[in-house]
Scaffold this active site. Sequence first.
Site, PDB file in Angstrom:
ATOM      1  CB  SER A 122     103.828  86.477  32.258  1.00  0.00           C
ATOM      2  OG  SER A 122     103.128  86.147  33.330  1.00  0.00           O
ATOM      3  CE1 TYR A 154     105.048  90.527  34.914  1.00  0.00           C
ATOM      4  CE2 TYR A 154     103.406  89.119  35.054  1.00  0.00           C
ATOM      5  CZ  TYR A 154     104.741  89.345  34.890  1.00  0.00           C
ATOM      6  OH  TYR A 154     105.759  88.436  34.422  1.00  0.00           O
ATOM      7  CE  LYS A 182     106.729  90.161  31.599  1.00  0.00           C
ATOM      8  NZ  LYS A 182     108.212  90.071  31.036  1.00  0.00           N
ATOM      9  CG  LEU A 236     103.680  78.240  47.214  1.00  0.00           C
ATOM     10  CD1 LEU A 236     102.669  78.677  48.587  1.00  0.00           C
ATOM     11  CD2 LEU A 236     102.872  77.391  46.567  1.00  0.00           C
ATOM     12  NE  ARG A 244      96.863  79.166  40.280  1.00  0.00           N
ATOM     13  CZ  ARG A 244      95.533  78.906  40.614  1.00  0.00           C
ATOM     14  NH1 ARG A 244      95.216  77.619  40.210  1.00  0.00           N
ATOM     15  NH2 ARG A 244      94.868  79.903  41.009  1.00  0.00           N
ATOM     16  CG  ASP A 248      93.863  82.697  43.769  1.00  0.00           C
ATOM     17  OD1 ASP A 248      94.104  83.338  43.014  1.00  0.00           O
ATOM     18  OD2 ASP A 248      94.270  82.500  44.984  1.00  0.00           O
TER      19      ASP A 248
END
Length: 326
Positions: A117, A141, A145, A187, A217, A282
Amino acid sequence: MSWMVTGGAGYIGSHVVRAFRERGIDVVVVDDLSSGHRSFVPGDVRFVQSTILDGLALERAMEQYDVTGVVHLAGFKYAGVSVQRPLHTYQQNVNGTASLLAAMAERGVRNLVFSSSAAVYGTPDVDLVTEGTPKHPESPYGESKLIGEWLIADQGRAAGLRHTSLRYFNVVGSGSEELYDTSPHNLFPIVFETLLTGGTPRINGDDYATPDGTCVRDYIHVADLAAAHVAAAERIEAGEPIEPVYNLGSGDGSSVGEIMSAISRVTGIAFEPEIGPRRAGDPDRIVASGELAARDLGWANRHSLDEMVDSAWQARRAAAEAALAD
């Protein structure tokens, strides 16, 4: 001989399974159906319902189906939720990967493609993320990874495991109307569900340092992602040189505002998204370079934004119609 796809009943995994079959390669799916769907696995594909924490079940499946390689997608994939459930996340993603590697070592399976990821990068301070960009995961998370990549690299050195890890950001679209993203945290599904129930989609902040003020993104089509997994598997099995890590990125990205406009345009549902406050953490822009993967795996983001939206919308509508028919 066959390849094992862990998590092969999930949104991404089921596309990987179909991509293998299109190349004429036999597969066996291992999935505990905690978030996957048995209906996403073709009826003629061998299926083992098991957690990857059950090493004996993995060993039996590897022996029974003459497994020569593994694409490892199974895991707990919700970054936000992982903050509240760190132990569960580490158990599924770290212990699970260790269990899989042990089973592979026991059965002599030496080929592995790991679905990692871009969460391993955290919030990078560069405009274009490369494989060498410093790793600063910001959730259990992302940390799990990165630890998975470390485990695989260590096993590669210790046992001659041939491997690569694929890092990517936001996966969207559908390669078949039978398959769609069912995540409550992504999303596209969130916007589609809002529209299907008569609501108005929401954007979290419009004052970022981007052309339209909304976050930018990296969005890639799930069918392109699946093809890259198979290309990596074929390269590894053929004994060809391969990098330990590849980014699967678009190189340019799309803003959330552009996504909303595309969804309105493609669905024919006119709406003006509500603007909410920013979400903490963000960043303005996260986009990755896919140059290495293009060189070695034939990687390309072959779908336009409208094509990504349209394929995802058609699959979601088909699912809604099927549910009504039942």
